[in-house]
Scaffold this motif. Sequence first.
Motif, PDB file in Angstrom:
ATOM      1  N   GLY B 110       0.807  -1.220   0.000  1.00  0.00           N
ATOM      2  CA  GLY B 110       0.000   0.000   0.000  1.00  0.00           C
ATOM      3  C   GLY B 110       0.840   1.271   0.000  1.00  0.00           C
ATOM      4  N   GLY B 111       2.161   1.119  -0.119  1.00  0.00           N
ATOM      5  CA  GLY B 111       3.012   2.302  -0.209  1.00  0.00           C
ATOM      6  C   GLY B 111       3.442   2.866   1.126  1.00  0.00           C
ATOM      7  N   LYS B 112       3.050   2.243   2.243  1.00  0.00           N
ATOM      8  CA  LYS B 112       3.450   2.780   3.546  1.00  0.00           C
ATOM      9  C   LYS B 112       4.957   2.601   3.750  1.00  0.00           C
ATOM     10  N   LYS B 113       5.524   3.498   4.537  1.00  0.00           N
ATOM     11  CA  LYS B 113       6.959   3.436   4.821  1.00  0.00           C
ATOM     12  C   LYS B 113       7.169   2.817   6.192  1.00  0.00           C
ATOM     13  N   ILE B 114       8.017   1.806   6.262  1.00  0.00           N
ATOM     14  CA  ILE B 114       8.287   1.165   7.541  1.00  0.00           C
ATOM     15  C   ILE B 114       9.790   0.995   7.753  1.00  0.00           C
ATOM     16  N   ALA B 115      10.176   0.921   9.020  1.00  0.00           N
ATOM     17  CA  ALA B 115      11.569   0.632   9.367  1.00  0.00           C
ATOM     18  C   ALA B 115      11.583   0.012  10.762  1.00  0.00           C
ATOM     19  N   PHE B 116      12.503  -0.916  10.971  1.00  0.00           N
ATOM     20  CA  PHE B 116      12.626  -1.564  12.277  1.00  0.00           C
ATOM     21  C   PHE B 116      13.892  -1.104  12.986  1.00  0.00           C
ATOM     22  N   ILE B 117      13.748  -0.932  14.306  1.00  0.00           N
ATOM     23  CA  ILE B 117      14.898  -0.651  15.164  1.00  0.00           C
ATOM     24  C   ILE B 117      15.309  -1.975  15.802  1.00  0.00           C
ATOM     25  N   HIS B 118      16.587  -2.255  15.836  1.00  0.00           N
ATOM     26  CA  HIS B 118      17.081  -3.523  16.379  1.00  0.00           C
ATOM     27  C   HIS B 118      16.846  -3.600  17.892  1.00  0.00           C
ATOM     28  N   PRO B 119      16.428  -4.775  18.384  1.00  0.00           N
ATOM     29  CA  PRO B 119      16.254  -4.902  19.847  1.00  0.00           C
ATOM     30  C   PRO B 119      17.503  -4.540  20.646  1.00  0.00           C
ATOM     31  N   LYS B 120      18.668  -4.714  20.052  1.00  0.00           N
ATOM     32  CA  LYS B 120      19.896  -4.316  20.762  1.00  0.00           C
ATOM     33  C   LYS B 120      19.979  -2.807  20.954  1.00  0.00           C
ATOM     34  N   GLY B 121      19.253  -2.058  20.114  1.00  0.00           N
ATOM     35  CA  GLY B 121      19.271  -0.604  20.224  1.00  0.00           C
ATOM     36  C   GLY B 121      18.234  -0.052  21.183  1.00  0.00           C
ATOM     37  N   THR B 122      17.268  -0.893  21.547  1.00  0.00           N
ATOM     38  CA  THR B 122      16.129  -0.398  22.337  1.00  0.00           C
ATOM     39  C   THR B 122      16.119  -0.942  23.760  1.00  0.00           C
ATOM     40  N   GLY B 123      16.978  -1.913  24.051  1.00  0.00           N
ATOM     41  CA  GLY B 123      16.927  -2.600  25.344  1.00  0.00           C
ATOM     42  C   GLY B 123      15.993  -3.794  25.300  1.00  0.00           C
ATOM     43  N   GLY B 124      16.002  -4.547  24.194  1.00  0.00           N
ATOM     44  CA  GLY B 124      15.299  -5.832  24.166  1.00  0.00           C
ATOM     45  C   GLY B 124      13.940  -5.845  23.490  1.00  0.00           C
ATOM     46  N   VAL B 125      13.522  -4.708  22.926  1.00  0.00           N
ATOM     47  CA  VAL B 125      12.208  -4.648  22.268  1.00  0.00           C
ATOM     48  C   VAL B 125      12.408  -4.413  20.768  1.00  0.00           C
ATOM     49  N   LEU B 126      11.784  -5.247  19.950  1.00  0.00           N
ATOM     50  CA  LEU B 126      11.771  -4.988  18.512  1.00  0.00           C
ATOM     51  C   LEU B 126      10.753  -3.872  18.264  1.00  0.00           C
ATOM     52  N   VAL B 127      11.217  -2.747  17.735  1.00  0.00           N
ATOM     53  CA  VAL B 127      10.348  -1.581  17.519  1.00  0.00           C
ATOM     54  C   VAL B 127      10.236  -1.297  16.023  1.00  0.00           C
ATOM     55  N   GLU B 128       8.999  -1.193  15.558  1.00  0.00           N
ATOM     56  CA  GLU B 128       8.734  -0.819  14.170  1.00  0.00           C
ATOM     57  C   GLU B 128       8.269   0.626  14.129  1.00  0.00           C
ATOM     58  N   LEU B 129       8.713   1.347  13.125  1.00  0.00           N
ATOM     59  CA  LEU B 129       8.221   2.703  12.877  1.00  0.00           C
ATOM     60  C   LEU B 129       7.447   2.670  11.566  1.00  0.00           C
ATOM     61  N   TYR B 130       6.436   3.506  11.464  1.00  0.00           N
ATOM     62  CA  TYR B 130       5.470   3.365  10.405  1.00  0.00           C
ATOM     63  C   TYR B 130       4.942   4.747  10.054  1.00  0.00           C
ATOM     64  N   GLU B 131       5.111   5.136   8.805  1.00  0.00           N
ATOM     65  CA  GLU B 131       4.513   6.401   8.369  1.00  0.00           C
ATOM     66  C   GLU B 131       3.377   6.070   7.427  1.00  0.00           C
ATOM     67  N   LEU B 132       2.189   6.454   7.847  1.00  0.00           N
ATOM     68  CA  LEU B 132       1.000   6.168   7.053  1.00  0.00           C
ATOM     69  C   LEU B 132       1.024   7.046   5.809  1.00  0.00           C
ATOM     70  N   THR B 133       0.805   6.432   4.665  1.00  0.00           N
ATOM     71  CA  THR B 133       0.722   7.230   3.440  1.00  0.00           C
ATOM     72  C   THR B 133      -0.741   7.329   3.031  1.00  0.00           C
ATOM     73  N   THR B 134      -1.016   8.215   2.144  1.00  0.00           N
ATOM     74  CA  THR B 134      -2.417   8.509   1.815  1.00  0.00           C
ATOM     75  C   THR B 134      -3.141   7.304   1.218  1.00  0.00           C
ATOM     76  N   GLY B 135      -2.404   6.403   0.574  1.00  0.00           N
ATOM     77  CA  GLY B 135      -3.078   5.266  -0.051  1.00  0.00           C
ATOM     78  C   GLY B 135      -3.542   4.210   0.928  1.00  0.00           C
ATOM     79  N   GLU B 136      -2.953   4.183   2.140  1.00  0.00           N
ATOM     80  CA  GLU B 136      -3.182   3.054   3.054  1.00  0.00           C
ATOM     81  C   GLU B 136      -4.634   2.930   3.555  1.00  0.00           C
ATOM     82  N   PRO B 137      -5.270   4.011   4.017  1.00  0.00           N
ATOM     83  CA  PRO B 137      -6.648   3.845   4.500  1.00  0.00           C
ATOM     84  C   PRO B 137      -7.594   3.317   3.417  1.00  0.00           C
ATOM     85  N   ALA B 138      -7.432   3.810   2.194  1.00  0.00           N
ATOM     86  CA  ALA B 138      -8.293   3.357   1.098  1.00  0.00           C
ATOM     87  C   ALA B 138      -8.054   1.879   0.807  1.00  0.00           C
ATOM     88  N   ARG B 139      -6.788   1.472   0.854  1.00  0.00           N
ATOM     89  CA  ARG B 139      -6.456   0.075   0.597  1.00  0.00           C
ATOM     90  C   ARG B 139      -7.083  -0.831   1.660  1.00  0.00           C
TER      91      ARG B 139
END
Lengths: 177, 177
Positions: B110-139
């Motif tokens: 759907g064109g959304k942008k995502i990226a993951f932060i490594h658990p080693k960088g966060t203190g043991g939690v896999l963290v995803e970042l997500y930027e909603l793009t205009t196409g995503e709600p319609a999809r």
Amino acid sequence: MIKKISHIAVVVPKLDKAMGFWVEALGLELSHVEYVEDQGVDVAFLPAGESDIELLRPVDETSGVARYLEKRGPGMHHICFEVDDIEAMLARLKAHNILLINEEPTIGTGGKKIAFIHPKGTGGVLVELYELTTGEPARRRERLIAMRQRLTEGRRIYATGVRAFFSGLRYGRNGDE
Amino acid sequence: MIKKISHIAVVVPKLDKAMGFWVEALGLELSHVEYVEDQGVDVAFLPAGESDIELLRPVDETSGVARYLEKRGPGMHHICFEVDDIEAMLARLKAHNILLINEEPTIGTGGKKIAFIHPKGTGGVLVELYELTTGEPARRRERLIAMRQRLTEGRRIYATGVRAFFSGLRYGRNGDE
């Protein structure tokens, strides 16, 4: 009946180090911190939208959270949902034969009602349910005001920032409170 | 920069069984389901306030999620935060020397942008970042309409409910899609 995700709890070995990621790097704000004596943990709340990231730092080495940290390492510990009627939710879960840790709500700090669902009942996730009572927001505001005063009163604490504040809080609790 | 918790991902061995807890017992609603081919998982979204519980069911046995399930068992997998500007957030994290899995955003369905932060960088939690793009709600709306049609078109599926629907989806995918 579920209103929202109240918080995601994350177990950390040290609060000050955890602040380095969640506050300094990721940009969340610290809204509230307290020592929860009956669970033997320091708790820090970092709002993200309508929910919080709740950092749990075991103080008492015999606490459940300390044992979790030793066994599984740092990371996500539980999900807490805010519900409008915790008794009704527990009755519903019992009707579906879901294994509960607390068959009846326990009363937490500030009079809030909480209950945990056993991970065996959820498919591997420790789930907390939480009914906000009228006293809780006022209690949190008071705590926040007290914390802000502590952050700004001492020039040293103010100058060295949040990490140092937590180091100080950690070692200075018995003297301060 | 963080707008909210987008979702909490939970790894489950079987979607239909997981529905027995999250939907039938806990009372969440299923809003959206899809097969994410590049991750080899079925994904089901269950809204809770402004966030979702995201159930991940590995289909491809060589996928990262399948390996996670084998190693750690079912349970919480990652936290995803919605951000308003993912490039700015990644730059900020790099400036703080946080270990990233994706140095640049990848483009998801759907064109959304995502990226993951490594658990080693966060203190043991896999963290995803997500930027909603205009196409995503319609999809998502289109997917939901298609799913509802599938839920209500077949009398058998309608009569036997959500669990059976997922069993059917699981075994019938290759035939249906």
